[in-house]
Write an enzyme that holds these catalytic residues in place. Structure first.
Site, PDB file in Angstrom:
ATOM      1  N   ARG A 175       0.828  -1.209   0.000  1.00  0.00           N
ATOM      2  CA  ARG A 175       0.000   0.000   0.000  1.00  0.00           C
ATOM      3  C   ARG A 175       0.862   1.259   0.000  1.00  0.00           C
ATOM      4  NH1 ARG A 175      -1.682   1.331   6.094  1.00  0.00           N
ATOM      5  NH2 ARG A 175       0.082   0.433   7.199  1.00  0.00           N
TER       6      ARG A 175
ATOM      7  N   THR B 129      11.395   3.380   9.417  1.00  0.00           N
ATOM      8  CA  THR B 129      11.081   2.753   8.141  1.00  0.00           C
ATOM      9  C   THR B 129      11.572   3.592   6.968  1.00  0.00           C
ATOM     10  OG1 THR B 129       9.118   1.703   9.072  1.00  0.00           O
ATOM     11  CG2 THR B 129       9.209   1.911   6.666  1.00  0.00           C
TER      12      THR B 129
ATOM     13  N   LYS C  91      14.678   0.055   8.863  1.00  0.00           N
ATOM     14  CA  LYS C  91      13.869  -1.033   8.312  1.00  0.00           C
ATOM     15  C   LYS C  91      13.539  -0.701   6.869  1.00  0.00           C
ATOM     16  CE  LYS C  91       9.530  -2.494   9.412  1.00  0.00           C
ATOM     17  NZ  LYS C  91       8.472  -3.312  10.059  1.00  0.00           N
TER      18      LYS C  91
ATOM     19  N   ASP D 295      11.982  -5.783   5.179  1.00  0.00           N
ATOM     20  CA  ASP D 295      10.562  -6.116   5.279  1.00  0.00           C
ATOM     21  C   ASP D 295       9.969  -6.204   3.879  1.00  0.00           C
ATOM     22  OD1 ASP D 295       7.959  -6.547   5.945  1.00  0.00           O
ATOM     23  OD2 ASP D 295       7.668  -4.677   7.041  1.00  0.00           O
TER      24      ASP D 295
ATOM     25  N   GLU E 101      11.660  -9.788   7.343  1.00  0.00           N
ATOM     26  CA  GLU E 101      10.312  -9.820   7.911  1.00  0.00           C
ATOM     27  C   GLU E 101       9.282 -10.235   6.861  1.00  0.00           C
ATOM     28  OE1 GLU E 101       7.170  -6.721  10.110  1.00  0.00           O
ATOM     29  OE2 GLU E 101       9.289  -6.191   9.896  1.00  0.00           O
TER      30      GLU E 101
ATOM     31  N   CYS F 247       4.091  -1.522  14.856  1.00  0.00           N
ATOM     32  CA  CYS F 247       2.858  -0.755  14.785  1.00  0.00           C
ATOM     33  C   CYS F 247       2.409  -0.668  13.338  1.00  0.00           C
ATOM     34  CB  CYS F 247       3.045   0.647  15.366  1.00  0.00           C
ATOM     35  SG  CYS F 247       4.342   1.634  14.570  1.00  0.00           S
TER      36      CYS F 247
ATOM     37  N   ASP G 110       9.870  -1.414  16.689  1.00  0.00           N
ATOM     38  CA  ASP G 110       9.584  -0.812  15.386  1.00  0.00           C
ATOM     39  C   ASP G 110       8.376   0.098  15.600  1.00  0.00           C
ATOM     40  OD1 ASP G 110       9.469  -0.310  12.620  1.00  0.00           O
ATOM     41  OD2 ASP G 110       8.109  -1.996  12.292  1.00  0.00           O
TER      42      ASP G 110
ATOM     43  N   ASP H 229       8.034   3.548  15.039  1.00  0.00           N
ATOM     44  CA  ASP H 229       8.492   4.804  14.451  1.00  0.00           C
ATOM     45  C   ASP H 229       7.363   5.670  13.911  1.00  0.00           C
ATOM     46  OD1 ASP H 229       7.832   3.007  12.455  1.00  0.00           O
ATOM     47  OD2 ASP H 229       9.347   3.733  11.059  1.00  0.00           O
TER      48      ASP H 229
END
Length: 355
Positions: A24, A134, A159, A189, A217, A294, A320, A322
């Protein structure tokens, strides 16, 4: 403390930059806030982010779920906490983010009734934490630039979002790795973007260049449990499950299969704080560490995650959280300090947040 009213409002805030993954793109925060009011004037706050591609929930479905659950808990006393929790989870199936928002507000109230910060009520002591940040998926030059900017802000763990193009993913990771100092850790990820076979090929390509991330991930589809095991048995890079784990049952199955190295706990998936704590306990049984993550959430949900991290600091060793740092402005009042990579809990009772 009797519950007299439950209402919702919308929390909106712009992002500094678009948030882009293989699943997304999000340009602004738009979350549900649950406000639970009691007869003594106490107010509890909860929050949930609609994430249709992960939890299946939209803004409309969350509001409808909360309205449906509302009659099952109105008029009950906060002292009947376990009864309230049972009513929330038995009233309707799934709808994990809506339930999480309700749970967060209830835990806020329960901690306020105990006159303690939530983390202390849960048995935690740690108040200072470091989170990653991220790096959204995009063109290589932009991802390198974003990574360098994050390092300049004080982040030492990034990440990296990947998963739309396997060949390009390897190029992205290699380029970012070479652009950064050796002391900067990378987490990868793929957000379900690869097959199991692709995952092994791509991770081997990185490992041959001595690029071994802290973890990869959720590289495969959420229901590809055998795929996770296939990957874990063939690569050096540790494997963290995210979308494959919503419940304690999900985690136990993967842990018994020895299909993963780490567990990602998210309140929006566990339907709130209660099962998040249980998930940490089950992971501890198997000697597996956890990360708490989150969705794209505001300070209320993120605060709840930090309190849980404090309560289970022995097993939740990675953060994680952030999302607040990704916001261009803070839409709520908070005594919790969100200073880029550093988060510090306060001594205020409850969550330490208010509208």
């Amino acid at each position: 403390m009797k519950i007299t009213n439950i209402r919702t409002t919308i929390l909106k805030a712009p992002l500094k930059n678009p948030f882009i993954t293989s699943l997304r793109r999000v340009d602004a925060l738009e979350d549900i806030v649950v406000i639970i009011e009691c007869d003594d004037g106490s107010v509890g706050y909860g929050e949930g982010a609609p994430t249709p591609v992960i939890t299946g929930e939209t803004m409309g479905s969350m509001i409808a779920s909360i309205e449906y659950i509302k009659p099952f808990i109105l008029g009950l006393e906060i002292e009947d906490f376990n009864i309230i929790l049972n009513n929330i989870h038995s009233a309707i199936l799934k709808n994990t983010t809506a339930k999480s928002a309700l749970e967060i507000a209830l835990y806020d109230l329960k901690a306020k009734s105990a006159r303690k910060p939530l983390y202390k009520m849960l048995g935690g002591t740690q108040t200072k934490f470091k989170t990653d940040i991220t790096i959204s998926m995009g063109e290589i030059d932009k991802m390198i630039s974003d990574s360098l900017d994050a390092v300049n802000l004080g982040y030492n763990t990034l990440k990296i979002k990947i998963g739309d193009n396997p060949k390009k993913d390897v190029e992205r990771i290699v380029a970012i790795h070479h652009a950064l100092d050796d002391n900067i850790a990378l987490r990868l990820d793929a957000n379900q973007g690869w097959t199991a076979q692709e995952s092994v090929i791509l991770l081997h390509a990185l490992e041959k260049q001595d690029i071994i991330a802290e973890f990869i991930e959720q590289p495969v589809a959420a229901d590809d449990i055998e795929g996770l095991k296939y990957i874990k048995e063939r690569v050096q890079t540790p494997l963290l499950a995210d979308e494959s784990i919503f419940s304690v049952k999900d985690a136990r199955r993967l842990l018994e299969m020895q299909a993963i190295d780490y567990v990602n706990i998210k309140l929006a998936k566990t339907a709130g704080i209660t099962q998040a704590l249980e998930l940490a306990n089950v992971s501890k049984e198997f000697g597996v560490k956890c990360m708490i993550g989150c969705m794209l959430e505001g300070p209320i949900s993120v605060a709840a995650g930090v309190h849980v991290a404090s309560a289970k600091a022995d097993i939740i060793t990675m953060l994680d959280l952030d999302a607040v740092s990704l916001l261009a402005s803070h839409p709520v009042n908070t005594s919790i300090v969100f200073n880029e990579s550093e988060i510090k809990l306060s001594e205020d009772i409850g969550l330490g947040v208010s509208l």
